[in-house]
Design an enzyme around this catalytic site. Structure first.
Site, mmCIF file in Angstrom:
data_model
loop_
_atom_site.group_PDB
_atom_site.id
_atom_site.type_symbol
_atom_site.label_atom_id
_atom_site.label_comp_id
_atom_site.label_asym_id
_atom_site.label_seq_id
_atom_site.Cartn_x
_atom_site.Cartn_y
_atom_site.Cartn_z
ATOM 1 N N LYS A 87 -2.451 49.751 -0.678
ATOM 2 C CA LYS A 87 -3.222 49.354 0.523
ATOM 3 C C LYS A 87 -3.723 50.543 1.310
ATOM 4 C CE LYS A 87 1.199 49.581 1.135
ATOM 5 N NZ LYS A 87 2.386 49.049 0.489
ATOM 6 N N VAL A 103 7.060 49.449 -8.638
ATOM 7 C CA VAL A 103 6.145 48.340 -8.950
ATOM 8 C C VAL A 103 5.721 48.379 -10.424
ATOM 9 C CG1 VAL A 103 3.977 47.214 -8.329
ATOM 10 C CG2 VAL A 103 5.327 48.336 -6.553
ATOM 11 N N ASP A 138 1.533 51.284 7.794
ATOM 12 C CA ASP A 138 1.400 50.392 6.631
ATOM 13 C C ASP A 138 0.972 48.982 7.073
ATOM 14 O OD1 ASP A 138 2.174 49.781 3.654
ATOM 15 O OD2 ASP A 138 3.269 48.294 4.828
ATOM 16 N N VAL A 193 -1.240 43.417 0.072
ATOM 17 C CA VAL A 193 -0.894 42.838 1.377
ATOM 18 C C VAL A 193 0.192 41.774 1.203
ATOM 19 C CG1 VAL A 193 -1.752 41.697 3.454
ATOM 20 C CG2 VAL A 193 -3.280 43.165 2.140
ATOM 21 N N LYS A 250 -2.620 47.001 6.256
ATOM 22 C CA LYS A 250 -2.667 45.642 5.685
ATOM 23 C C LYS A 250 -3.441 44.700 6.612
ATOM 24 C CE LYS A 250 1.705 46.156 3.192
ATOM 25 N NZ LYS A 250 3.164 46.146 3.383
ATOM 26 N N ALA A 281 -3.168 33.328 -19.529
ATOM 27 C CA ALA A 281 -4.299 34.253 -19.730
ATOM 28 C C ALA A 281 -5.152 33.827 -20.925
ATOM 29 C CB ALA A 281 -3.790 35.674 -19.944
ATOM 30 N N GLU A 331 -4.235 41.732 -4.740
ATOM 31 C CA GLU A 331 -3.333 40.765 -4.105
ATOM 32 C C GLU A 331 -2.030 41.419 -3.637
ATOM 33 O OE1 GLU A 331 -2.302 38.045 -2.238
ATOM 34 O OE2 GLU A 331 -3.733 37.034 -3.533
ATOM 35 N N GLY A 346 9.378 45.029 -2.674
ATOM 36 C CA GLY A 346 10.388 44.957 -3.724
ATOM 37 C C GLY A 346 9.729 44.786 -5.086
HETATM 38 P P1 NDP Z 1 6.926 54.738 -6.648
HETATM 39 O O1 NDP Z 1 7.010 55.978 -5.841
HETATM 40 O O2 NDP Z 1 8.168 54.032 -6.998
HETATM 41 O O3 NDP Z 1 6.142 55.047 -8.021
HETATM 42 C C1 NDP Z 1 4.976 55.806 -8.045
HETATM 43 C C2 NDP Z 1 4.599 56.059 -9.485
HETATM 44 O O4 NDP Z 1 3.393 56.833 -9.465
HETATM 45 C C3 NDP Z 1 5.623 56.857 -10.277
HETATM 46 O O5 NDP Z 1 5.782 56.299 -11.559
HETATM 47 C C4 NDP Z 1 4.998 58.250 -10.388
HETATM 48 O O6 NDP Z 1 5.303 58.936 -11.609
HETATM 49 C C5 NDP Z 1 3.523 57.892 -10.394
HETATM 50 N N1 NDP Z 1 2.729 59.040 -9.947
HETATM 51 C C6 NDP Z 1 2.828 59.741 -8.810
HETATM 52 N N2 NDP Z 1 1.945 60.747 -8.799
HETATM 53 C C7 NDP Z 1 1.277 60.686 -9.968
HETATM 54 C C8 NDP Z 1 0.272 61.461 -10.568
HETATM 55 N N3 NDP Z 1 -0.234 62.541 -9.954
HETATM 56 N N4 NDP Z 1 -0.170 61.117 -11.794
HETATM 57 C C9 NDP Z 1 0.338 60.046 -12.446
HETATM 58 N N5 NDP Z 1 1.300 59.259 -11.919
HETATM 59 C C10 NDP Z 1 1.770 59.596 -10.710
HETATM 60 O O7 NDP Z 1 5.922 53.784 -5.873
HETATM 61 P P2 NDP Z 1 5.925 52.199 -5.825
HETATM 62 O O8 NDP Z 1 5.960 51.654 -7.183
HETATM 63 O O9 NDP Z 1 6.917 51.723 -4.829
HETATM 64 O O10 NDP Z 1 4.502 51.909 -5.138
HETATM 65 C C11 NDP Z 1 3.296 52.004 -5.864
HETATM 66 C C12 NDP Z 1 2.167 51.434 -4.997
HETATM 67 O O11 NDP Z 1 2.463 50.066 -4.725
HETATM 68 C C13 NDP Z 1 2.040 52.100 -3.623
HETATM 69 O O12 NDP Z 1 0.688 52.146 -3.272
HETATM 70 C C14 NDP Z 1 2.785 51.146 -2.683
HETATM 71 O O13 NDP Z 1 2.299 51.199 -1.382
HETATM 72 C C15 NDP Z 1 2.444 49.824 -3.320
HETATM 73 N N6 NDP Z 1 3.395 48.743 -3.022
HETATM 74 C C16 NDP Z 1 4.727 48.952 -3.174
HETATM 75 C C17 NDP Z 1 5.611 47.925 -2.941
HETATM 76 C C18 NDP Z 1 7.072 48.114 -3.071
HETATM 77 O O14 NDP Z 1 7.832 47.183 -2.710
HETATM 78 N N7 NDP Z 1 7.548 49.243 -3.572
HETATM 79 C C19 NDP Z 1 5.140 46.602 -2.527
HETATM 80 C C20 NDP Z 1 3.700 46.476 -2.430
HETATM 81 C C21 NDP Z 1 2.860 47.533 -2.664
HETATM 82 P P3 NDP Z 1 6.802 59.403 -11.969
HETATM 83 O O15 NDP Z 1 7.540 58.131 -12.235
HETATM 84 O O16 NDP Z 1 6.678 60.260 -13.143
HETATM 85 O O17 NDP Z 1 7.300 60.119 -10.739
HETATM 86 N N1 HSE Z 2 6.440 49.753 2.023
HETATM 87 C C1 HSE Z 2 5.856 48.468 2.017
HETATM 88 C C2 HSE Z 2 6.668 47.536 2.865
HETATM 89 C C3 HSE Z 2 5.786 47.950 0.609
HETATM 90 O O1 HSE Z 2 7.821 47.860 3.179
HETATM 91 O O2 HSE Z 2 6.177 46.480 3.253
HETATM 92 C C4 HSE Z 2 5.045 46.637 0.497
HETATM 93 O O3 HSE Z 2 3.692 46.815 0.777
#
Ligand code: NDP
Ligand code: HSE
Length: 438
Positions: free
Chosen positions: A106, A15, A202, A133, A206, A34, A130, A303
């Site tokens: 979430k 993300v 999850d 969920v 939500k 913005a 936003e 995604g």
């Molecule tokens: P990822 O696992 O892809 O990325 C997590 C990021 O957090 C990485 O960059 C990681 O660093 C960083 N991180 C982890 N631990 C630490 C720490 N201790 N200090 C600093 N940074 C840290 O997760 P996503 O991007 O998929 O998801 C992020 C959030 O968004 C989650 O809460 C997820 O539920 C939510 N979300 C995700 C969606 C999706 O489609 N993926 C959709 C909607 C919500 P590093 O890169 O160095 O490992």
């Molecule tokens: N892991 C979550 C899903 C990401 O598959 O719906 C989006 O919140």
């Protein structure tokens, strides 16, 4: 031109990288919305040495949250780290240092929302969520703002992209559960711990957030009954299709008087209805408002870029000042929010049963007899000739008997299935799923 706003990003995974990409690639367009440029000044990650697919425009990347929280030139931070810790401590630090926060986490809001929202209020800051969920679907704004004149009566949705992706791959190209889950992880849909996706956690988190927005009451997510897709197998999907249905992980919340009936569970949805046509990583939310009537929202729920779309919209709203107004006035997750009284989901509906029975005379009569004793009438039955099954397997696992009931109470079906499963004619535990015909 107004001065640029400098923002920080914590987390540059699926993300976070999408957010940077969108802010850079669509900078002109975003600046227009913005009213000023939005510049990513710094990022904080777990491992700053990791090779990245995006470059932070400000060029500064570290593993210390204080590099962002104590930078007075940064006013808004996107917190895009998953899980509870250190995400919670980071959010607390950011709010205490006077930052407005945007998040997609979430799990964090469902678990610690009331405490974090209270802190934000105390600090005069805001939290926008936003993306937490249904990914790219603007359902938080829709319920919280656009439909604010309505008393929401019910919500029904598909809220987990990973589960929906797995079910769709299994039904459309015969992928195994394990293959489909692996692909969902490779595409960045799944949580770091994918059991949160497939066991219904999850979607339940939500649903708790949506129910708070819609009904004003706060329901601890762990109290909501939930079943995931991890107990399903491909044969169930085939039987459902034979009967004219698909299986989806459905989240339900219905208001009746001062009670909320809520549940997350796999259900059969009739082919041709909007939920059944929600495929892959798409999510859907169908809701009923007393003034607006039924509405249906559909879009990618997981995604990189769909989620980034929601995060960046929140960043713009925060920069413009819209989030602060909504946050101040709606009292989201405040200590005054009444705790919801949970009721059982009203479950007069058809039910789908799969029972593994011994292949011997009289068994079908016994099963239908038990159903009859509980007042359950049968709409259809499938039992294929086990000619291709190994006789040793038949002896051990039995043969599948699939029954679609007429409308009946879930309590009656549960009691009947418990009795059926105690019978010596049955092998293993039966599967019982609700059926949604509209
Ligand atoms: P990822 O696992 O892809 O990325 C997590 C990021 O957090 C990485 O960059 C990681 O660093 C960083 N991180 C982890 N631990 C630490 C720490 N201790 N200090 C600093 N940074 C840290 O997760 P996503 O991007 O998929 O998801 C992020 C959030 O968004 C989650 O809460 C997820 O539920 C939510 N979300 C995700 C969606 C999706 O489609 N993926 C959709 C909607 C919500 P590093 O890169 O160095 O490992
Ligand atoms: N892991 C979550 C899903 C990401 O598959 O719906 C989006 O919140």
């Amino acid at each position: 031109m107004n001065q640029p706003v400098r923002i920080g990003i914590v987390g540059l995974g699926t993300v976070g990288s999408g957010v940077v990409r969108l802010l850079v690639d669509s900078a002109d367009h975003i600046t227009r919305h913005a009213g000023r440029p939005i510049l990513v000044e710094k990022a904080v990650v777990f491992d700053p040495a990791k090779k990245r697919t995006v470059q932070v425009p400000g060029g500064k990347i570290s593993s210390d949250i204080h590099d962002i929280s104590r930078d007075e030139s940064i006013s808004v931070v996107a917190l895009l780290v998953g899980g509870l810790e250190p995400a919670r401590s980071m959010m607390v630090e950011l709010l205490e240092q006077g930052k407005d926060v945007v998040t997609a986490n979430k799990a964090l809001l469902a678990e610690h929302g009331p405490e974090l929202f209270a802190l934000a209020r105390k600090q005069g800051r805001s939290i926008a969520f936003e993306a937490a969920v249904a990914g790219g679907i603007p359902i938080v704004a829709a319920i919280g703002e656009c439909l604010a004149a309505n008393r929401i009566e019910s919500i029904r949705g598909i809220l987990n992209g990973t589960s929906n992706f797995i079910l769709t791959r299994m039904e459309e190209d015969g992928s195994s559960y394990a293959e489909a889950l692996k692909l969902a992880q490779a595409k960045g849909f799944a949580e770091a711990d994918p059991s949160m996706d497939v066991d219904g956690t999850d979607a339940t988190q939500k649903l708790a957030i949506l129910a708070h927005l819609a009904f004003g009451a706060w329901v601890p997510w762990a109290e909501i009954p939930r079943t995931g897709i991890d107990g399903l197998d491909i044969d169930l999907l085939h039987y459902a299709a034979e009967l004219g249905y698909r299986i989806r992980l459905v989240a339900l919340a219905t208001r009746s008087d001062d009670r909320l009936a809520m549940r997350v569970a796999p259900a059969l949805v009739k082919i041709g209805t909007p939920l059944a046509e929600t495929r892959g990583a798409y999510n859907a939310v169908s809701l009923v408002g007393d003034a607006v009537g039924r509405m249906f929202f559909h879009g990618l729920g997981a995604g990189q870029m769909p989620t980034a779309s929601a995060v960046v919209a929140d960043i713009i709203d925060t920069v413009v000042g819209r989030t602060a107004i909504t946050f101040r006035t709606t009292g989201l997750l405040s200590p005054d929010s009444p705790a919801a009284k949970l009721a059982g989901v009203a479950t007069h509906q058809r039910h789908f049963l799969r029972i593994h029975v011994s292949d011997r005379p009289g068994v079908l009569a016994r099963i239908t007899g038990i159903l009859g004793d509980h007042g359950i009438s049968i709409a259809s039955v499938i039992q294929h000739d086990p000619v291709q099954q190994d006789p040793a397997d038949i002896q051990q696992t039995g043969v599948p008997l699939v029954i679609m009931t007429h409308t009946c109470a879930a309590t009656a079906v549960e009691a009947a299935v418990a009795e059926i499963d105690r019978s010596d004619a049955v092998r293993g535990r039966s599967v019982c799923l609700g059926v949604l015909d509209d």
